[in-house]
Design an enzyme around this catalytic site. Structure first.
Site, PDB file in Angstrom:
ATOM      1  N   ASN A   1      26.881  54.266 -67.532  1.00 45.98           N
ATOM      2  CA  ASN A   1      26.188  54.946 -68.629  1.00 45.98           C
ATOM      3  C   ASN A   1      27.115  54.910 -69.832  1.00 45.98           C
ATOM      4  O   ASN A   1      28.102  55.630 -69.882  1.00 45.98           O
ATOM      5  CB  ASN A   1      25.875  56.401 -68.227  1.00 45.98           C
ATOM      6  CG  ASN A   1      25.294  57.192 -69.392  1.00 45.98           C
ATOM      7  OD1 ASN A   1      24.877  56.623 -70.399  1.00 45.98           O
ATOM      8  ND2 ASN A   1      25.264  58.514 -69.252  1.00 45.98           N
TER       9      ASN A   1
ATOM     10  N   LYS B   1      26.557  55.854 -72.756  1.00 40.30           N
ATOM     11  CA  LYS B   1      26.323  56.967 -73.694  1.00 40.30           C
ATOM     12  C   LYS B   1      26.263  56.425 -75.134  1.00 40.30           C
ATOM     13  O   LYS B   1      25.868  55.286 -75.336  1.00 40.30           O
ATOM     14  CB  LYS B   1      27.385  58.051 -73.531  1.00 40.30           C
ATOM     15  CG  LYS B   1      27.592  58.473 -72.076  1.00 40.30           C
ATOM     16  CD  LYS B   1      28.311  59.771 -71.968  1.00 40.30           C
ATOM     17  CE  LYS B   1      28.644  60.048 -70.503  1.00 40.30           C
ATOM     18  NZ  LYS B   1      28.989  61.406 -70.244  1.00 40.30           N
TER      19      LYS B   1
ATOM     20  N   HIS C   1      19.446  63.691 -67.863  1.00 39.47           N
ATOM     21  CA  HIS C   1      20.918  63.735 -67.900  1.00 39.47           C
ATOM     22  C   HIS C   1      21.334  65.099 -68.447  1.00 39.47           C
ATOM     23  O   HIS C   1      20.680  65.650 -69.335  1.00 39.47           O
ATOM     24  CB  HIS C   1      21.454  62.598 -68.783  1.00 39.47           C
ATOM     25  CG  HIS C   1      22.944  62.452 -68.664  1.00 39.47           C
ATOM     26  ND1 HIS C   1      23.815  63.288 -69.319  1.00 39.47           N
ATOM     27  CD2 HIS C   1      23.708  61.588 -67.945  1.00 39.47           C
ATOM     28  CE1 HIS C   1      25.063  62.942 -69.009  1.00 39.47           C
ATOM     29  NE2 HIS C   1      25.023  61.910 -68.180  1.00 39.47           N
TER      30      HIS C   1
ATOM     31  N   GLU D   1      23.464  66.018 -70.491  1.00 34.63           N
ATOM     32  CA  GLU D   1      23.666  66.099 -71.947  1.00 34.63           C
ATOM     33  C   GLU D   1      22.325  66.232 -72.668  1.00 34.63           C
ATOM     34  O   GLU D   1      22.238  66.868 -73.717  1.00 34.63           O
ATOM     35  CB  GLU D   1      24.464  64.872 -72.429  1.00 34.63           C
ATOM     36  CG  GLU D   1      25.924  64.983 -71.988  1.00 34.63           C
ATOM     37  CD  GLU D   1      26.634  63.671 -71.745  1.00 34.63           C
ATOM     38  OE1 GLU D   1      26.169  62.620 -72.211  1.00 34.63           O
ATOM     39  OE2 GLU D   1      27.681  63.694 -71.055  1.00 34.63           O
TER      40      GLU D   1
ATOM     41  N   GLU E   1      24.840  65.072 -60.385  1.00 31.51           N
ATOM     42  CA  GLU E   1      25.939  65.106 -61.352  1.00 31.51           C
ATOM     43  C   GLU E   1      26.301  66.555 -61.657  1.00 31.51           C
ATOM     44  O   GLU E   1      25.670  67.187 -62.518  1.00 31.51           O
ATOM     45  CB  GLU E   1      25.515  64.426 -62.649  1.00 31.51           C
ATOM     46  CG  GLU E   1      25.147  62.967 -62.496  1.00 31.51           C
ATOM     47  CD  GLU E   1      25.392  62.210 -63.798  1.00 31.51           C
ATOM     48  OE1 GLU E   1      26.248  61.330 -63.798  1.00 31.51           O
ATOM     49  OE2 GLU E   1      24.745  62.536 -64.800  1.00 31.51           O
TER      50      GLU E   1
ATOM     51  N   GLY F   1      32.640  63.969 -67.593  1.00 30.11           N
ATOM     52  CA  GLY F   1      33.512  63.756 -68.745  1.00 30.11           C
ATOM     53  C   GLY F   1      34.693  64.699 -68.799  1.00 30.11           C
ATOM     54  O   GLY F   1      35.374  64.795 -69.814  1.00 30.11           O
TER      55      GLY F   1
ATOM     56  N   SER G   1      32.985  61.980 -63.509  1.00 30.37           N
ATOM     57  CA  SER G   1      34.371  61.507 -63.522  1.00 30.37           C
ATOM     58  C   SER G   1      34.699  60.566 -62.363  1.00 30.37           C
ATOM     59  O   SER G   1      35.778  60.646 -61.782  1.00 30.37           O
ATOM     60  CB  SER G   1      35.346  62.697 -63.568  1.00 30.37           C
ATOM     61  OG  SER G   1      35.156  63.428 -64.771  1.00 30.37           O
TER      62      SER G   1
ATOM     63  N   GLY H   1      30.114  57.287 -66.255  1.00 32.05           N
ATOM     64  CA  GLY H   1      30.114  57.381 -67.714  1.00 32.05           C
ATOM     65  C   GLY H   1      31.356  56.734 -68.301  1.00 32.05           C
ATOM     66  O   GLY H   1      31.438  55.512 -68.434  1.00 32.05           O
TER      67      GLY H   1
HETATM   68  C1  PEP Z   1      27.667  60.445 -66.903  1.00 28.12           C
HETATM   69  O1  PEP Z   1      27.645  60.086 -68.063  1.00 28.12           O
HETATM   70  O2  PEP Z   1      26.609  60.527 -66.287  1.00 28.12           O
HETATM   71  C2  PEP Z   1      28.954  60.728 -66.280  1.00 28.12           C
HETATM   72  C3  PEP Z   1      28.976  61.013 -65.008  1.00 28.12           C
HETATM   73  O3  PEP Z   1      30.064  60.666 -67.086  1.00 28.12           O
HETATM   74  P1  PEP Z   1      31.604  60.609 -66.601  1.00 28.12           P
HETATM   75  O4  PEP Z   1      31.701  59.529 -65.555  1.00 28.12           O
HETATM   76  O5  PEP Z   1      32.369  60.274 -67.832  1.00 28.12           O
HETATM   77  O6  PEP Z   1      31.945  61.936 -66.052  1.00 28.12           O
END
Ligand code: PEP
Length: 248
Positions: free
Chosen positions: A9, A11, A94, A96, A166, A172, A211, A232
């Site tokens: 992803n 983003k 998601h 966010e 998630e 993040g 992460s 991400g």
């Molecule tokens: C995501 O964007 O869905 C995500 C899991 O981000 P990250 O891997 O940076 O935590």
């Protein structure tokens, strides 16, 4: 036996040229893999990245999809448009989107339904905040997020969908759920689906996101109910993402 899926992803990162360079590095570096790999890229670069990935097995995804089919919804991008741009997947719900743009469980369910109507595979993101985990509400939150979609789309819709667990506190932040913490929720989600249909529960891919990095991917992906990852930050580095793809 479920096929593993590793999904990047991106983003809201990078320029057109940077996206093309990253996609080219992935296409050239992936090699032979049995798992599926996909990247969810910004809407405006979908067709550019599609061209770069044309001769590679890497699938294309979007990061969101409109909750309506077409019409006066300024700023939205419909599932028909995404299909037209070559998308196989679209993220829905998601964290966010839920936290910064107010996506409710009902809106997420509508996005899921719209995606499927056009043959796009929705990737339903669910997960609890740190507060909710500390109040022992993880399962309750995941139930509400899942049930809203099951009620709107029906359990059979999950034959053509992916779920991504998630935990919001791990996205993040550099804090990953431990292998066991993630497995516990994945198992719970699969049992929840199994209560409605064992066949769908056996088939549905449940990805872990939060992460995921080259050094923790192997342990997570080895867990019984973790079928891959939604990645991400680490998906913006070609070498790191390829390492994650090969950790299955
Ligand atoms: C995501 O964007 O869905 C995500 C899991 O981000 P990250 O891997 O940076 O935590």
């Amino acid at each position: 036996m479920r096929q593993s899926l590793i999904m990047g992803n991106w983003k809201m990162n990078g320029s057109r040229a940077e996206g093309q360079t990253l996609a080219k590095a992935l296409a050239e570096g992936l090699g032979e893999v049995s798992q599926e790999v996909a990247v969810c890229v910004p809407f405006v670069y979908l067709t550019d990245i599609r061209e770069v990935l044309a001769s590679s097995p890497i699938a294309l995804g979007a990061q969101n999809v409109a909750d309506q089919a077409s019409g006066a919804y300024t700023g939205e991008v419909s599932a028909t448009m995404l299909a037209d741009c070559g998308c196989k997947y679209a993220l829905v719900g998601h964290s966010e989107r839920r936290s910064y743009y107010g996506d409710s469980n009902a809106t997420v369910a509508s996005r899921f339904v719209q995606a499927q109507k056009q043959g796009i595979v929705p990737v339903l993101c669910v997960g609890e905040t740190l507060d909710e985990r500390e109040q022992d509400k993880t399962f309750e939150v995941v139930d509400e997020q899942l049930d809203a979609v099951i009620d709107a789309a029906g359990i059979d819709a999950f034959a053509n969908a992916v779920i991504a667990y998630e935990p919001v506190w791990a996205i993040g932040t550099g804090k990953t759920a431990s292998d066991e913490q993630a497995q516990e929720v994945h198992k719970y989600i699969r049992e929840r689906i199994a209560a409605r249909s064992q066949a769908i529960a056996d088939k549905v891919q449940i990805l872990y996101g939060g992460s995921v990095k080259p050094d923790n991917a192997k342990g997570l992906f080895a867990m019984a109910d973790i079928d891959g990852g939604l990645v991400g930050g680490a998906s913006l580095d070609a070498n790191g993402f390829l390492q994650i793809c090969h950790s299955v």
